[in-house]
Design a protein around this motif. Structure first.
Motif, PDB file in Angstrom:
ATOM      1  N   ASN A   1       0.655  -1.211  -0.126  1.00 30.05           N
ATOM      2  CA  ASN A   1       0.057   0.020   0.067  1.00 30.05           C
ATOM      3  C   ASN A   1       0.917   1.153   0.086  1.00 30.05           C
ATOM      4  OD1 ASN A   1      -2.350  -1.493  -0.037  1.00 30.05           O
ATOM      5  ND2 ASN A   1      -2.609  -1.486   2.292  1.00 30.05           N
ATOM      6  N   ASP A   2       2.069   1.117  -0.134  1.00 32.03           N
ATOM      7  CA  ASP A   2       2.855   2.443  -0.283  1.00 32.03           C
ATOM      8  C   ASP A   2       4.207   1.973  -1.251  1.00 32.03           C
ATOM      9  OD1 ASP A   2       3.757   4.919   0.013  1.00 32.03           O
ATOM     10  OD2 ASP A   2       4.894   4.578   1.920  1.00 32.03           O
TER      11      ASP A   2
ATOM     12  N   VAL B   1      -7.983   5.950  -5.376  1.00 32.98           N
ATOM     13  CA  VAL B   1      -7.214   5.037  -4.600  1.00 32.98           C
ATOM     14  C   VAL B   1      -6.610   5.644  -3.348  1.00 32.98           C
ATOM     15  CG1 VAL B   1      -4.828   5.282  -5.497  1.00 32.98           C
ATOM     16  CG2 VAL B   1      -5.442   3.242  -4.693  1.00 32.98           C
ATOM     17  N   HIS B   2      -6.522   7.187  -3.422  1.00 35.34           N
ATOM     18  CA  HIS B   2      -5.940   7.720  -2.100  1.00 35.34           C
ATOM     19  C   HIS B   2      -7.078   8.067  -1.015  1.00 35.34           C
ATOM     20  CE1 HIS B   2      -2.650  10.043  -0.342  1.00 35.34           C
ATOM     21  NE2 HIS B   2      -3.183  11.217  -0.488  1.00 35.34           N
TER      22      HIS B   2
ATOM     23  N   ALA C   1      -7.704   1.164 -13.593  1.00 32.54           N
ATOM     24  CA  ALA C   1      -7.735   2.440 -14.192  1.00 32.54           C
ATOM     25  C   ALA C   1      -9.076   3.115 -13.486  1.00 32.54           C
ATOM     26  CB  ALA C   1      -8.413   2.617 -15.834  1.00 32.54           C
ATOM     27  N   ALA C   2     -10.129   2.425 -13.083  1.00 26.47           N
ATOM     28  CA  ALA C   2     -11.217   3.000 -12.341  1.00 26.47           C
ATOM     29  C   ALA C   2     -10.897   3.105 -10.966  1.00 26.47           C
ATOM     30  CB  ALA C   2     -12.552   1.850 -12.225  1.00 26.47           C
ATOM     31  N   LEU C   3     -10.099   2.265 -10.372  1.00 31.40           N
ATOM     32  CA  LEU C   3      -9.482   2.509  -9.136  1.00 31.40           C
ATOM     33  C   LEU C   3      -8.700   3.710  -8.811  1.00 31.40           C
ATOM     34  CD1 LEU C   3      -8.523  -0.900  -7.716  1.00 31.40           C
ATOM     35  CD2 LEU C   3      -9.935   0.525  -6.490  1.00 31.40           C
TER      36      LEU C   3
ATOM     37  N   LEU D   1      -1.491  -2.012  -6.869  1.00 37.56           N
ATOM     38  CA  LEU D   1      -0.794  -1.790  -8.215  1.00 37.56           C
ATOM     39  C   LEU D   1      -1.292  -0.144  -8.441  1.00 37.56           C
ATOM     40  CD1 LEU D   1       0.871  -2.383 -10.772  1.00 37.56           C
ATOM     41  CD2 LEU D   1      -1.237  -3.554 -11.456  1.00 37.56           C
ATOM     42  N   ALA D   2      -2.614   0.040  -8.263  1.00 39.44           N
ATOM     43  CA  ALA D   2      -3.001   1.498  -8.405  1.00 39.44           C
ATOM     44  C   ALA D   2      -2.278   2.255  -7.646  1.00 39.44           C
ATOM     45  CB  ALA D   2      -4.542   1.353  -8.303  1.00 39.44           C
TER      46      ALA D   2
END
Length: 378
Positions: free
Chosen positions: A235-236, A325-326, A319-321, A271-272
């Motif tokens: 996640n980072d 994502v943030h 692409a939607a995420l 990955l996003a």
């Protein structure tokens, strides 16, 4: 919180005074009674410029170690051990993660006064991006490919790991609100347990701002995520959290570290996040060069797909995420700055610039072009 002359990375690609005092020789001497690796003669080699904690490399009689210190309001022993158990699982699966160094009682996290500590070995490799701020794009596509491939390895290693959600929201990346059908209602349910965030949002028309700038990009996403399993993730995934081999060895990644934001999200979320962290020059949106590095984004996807192939449906979901994502982490930054360091100015940056501003950028022509490129990546 203690202010000191020690300088750390700021929120605008600058240097600012640290919120947390740097680790000192006197502090290390006091910790020698708590951890055998810090007993005896120790010499400070380097202090980290990262802002959310204090960290240092220390030369000891038995070799170099990496000491990291958190304020107890950011990480307790229990919440830090959540990260450590994940790291230990990955190590058992053969991932090149940093080695945790337990104390005499076998604990890898320990408390002293108002602080919580962890000690690691110094992993092999070069810290090529040591001084790079988060959201600084990768320097070369080949490094992006290597980072994507290593991320896929991590997801393969973490697939069998089962642990509950983190006990804290502070400086943790989650996807709870992204998965919610009504993120505003879900956030309202959280606020009684997050008083600092509730206090910050209390004077703002936050429901309208989130709805207009962020949730307009969220429509239809929860339904698509229902079939995506939760999986513990880093996640980072920024290149500054990786160590790199250099010649004469084959170039590549030698170690992965900094699992502070880890939680059960999903592989595509991770990955996003990697694309968001490494492929967009957020700190130079007004610069002369286009902020989106499509070559870096495609390099990450290409490297990842070598081990974990992505079909059109997964690329569309990626692409939607990306534009949202943030969401959960930006709110945790607001909570941290407003409630722990007492900086409403930094909380405003997290809210207006990071959360709302980044989402608005994805509706721009540059942002839409990046998303279209990801949808068509093969």
């Amino acid at each position: 919180m203690t202010h000191s002359p020690h300088r750390v990375q700021g929120l605008a690609d600058d240097e600012v005074a640290a919120d947390w005092p740097p680790i000192s020789a006197q502090e290390i001497a006091a910790l020698g009674a708590l951890h055998p690796r810090l007993h005896g003669r120790c010499t400070l080699r380097w202090c980290s410029p990262r802002p959310f904690s204090a960290a240092a490399i220390i030369d000891t009689a038995t070799g170099a170690v990496f000491l990291k210190r958190h304020h107890h309001s950011v990480r307790s022993v229990d919440t830090l051990l959540e990260e450590h158990r994940f790291i230990e699982h990955l190590a058992r699966q053969g991932m090149p993660v940093v080695q945790l160094l337990p104390d005499a009682q076998g604990a890898t996290a320990f408390a002293h006064g108002r602080w919580t500590y962890e000690l690691h070995s110094v992993a092999p490799g070069h810290d090529l991006y040591r001084d790079a701020a988060s959201w600084t794009p990768v320097g070369a596509r080949v490094q992006a490919q290597q980072a994507g491939r290593m991320l896929a390895r991590l997801h393969q290693a973490s697939a069998g790991y089962r642990a509950p959600q983190r006990q804290t929201h502070i400086l943790v990346a989650r996807d709870d609100l992204i998965r919610a059908d009504d993120p505003i209602a879900a956030l309202q349910q959280q606020l009684p347990g997050r008083p600092a965030l509730a206090d910050y949002l209390g004077g703002r028309d936050w429901q309208r701002q989130l709805g207009e700038d962020v949730l307009a990009l969220h429509a239809g996403l929860p339904a698509k995520l229902r079939g995506v399993p939760r999986q513990w993730a880093h996640n980072d995934w920024h290149v500054s959290n990786l160590l790199w081999r250099a010649e004469p060895q084959p170039p590549g990644i030698s170690a992965v570290f900094d699992f502070g934001l880890a939680s059960p999200t999903s592989a595509l979320f991770d990955l996003a996040t990697a694309i968001e962290r490494n492929a967009i020059a957020w700190l130079a949106l007004d610069g002369p060069a286009p902020p989106a590095r499509t070559d870096i984004a495609l390099g990450l996807v290409q490297g990842y797909s070598e081990l974990q192939p992505l079909g059109p449906e997964q690329l569309g979901l990626l692409a939607a995420l990306l534009p949202v994502v943030h969401l959960d982490f930006a709110l945790s930054e607001v909570e941290y700055f407003h409630g722990i360091t007492g900086s409403t100015a930094n909380a405003d940056v997290a809210w207006y610039t990071f959360l709302l501003g980044h989402a608005r950028w994805f509706r721009s022509s540059d942002g839409q072009q990046l998303l279209d490129t990801l949808r068509g990546a093969q």
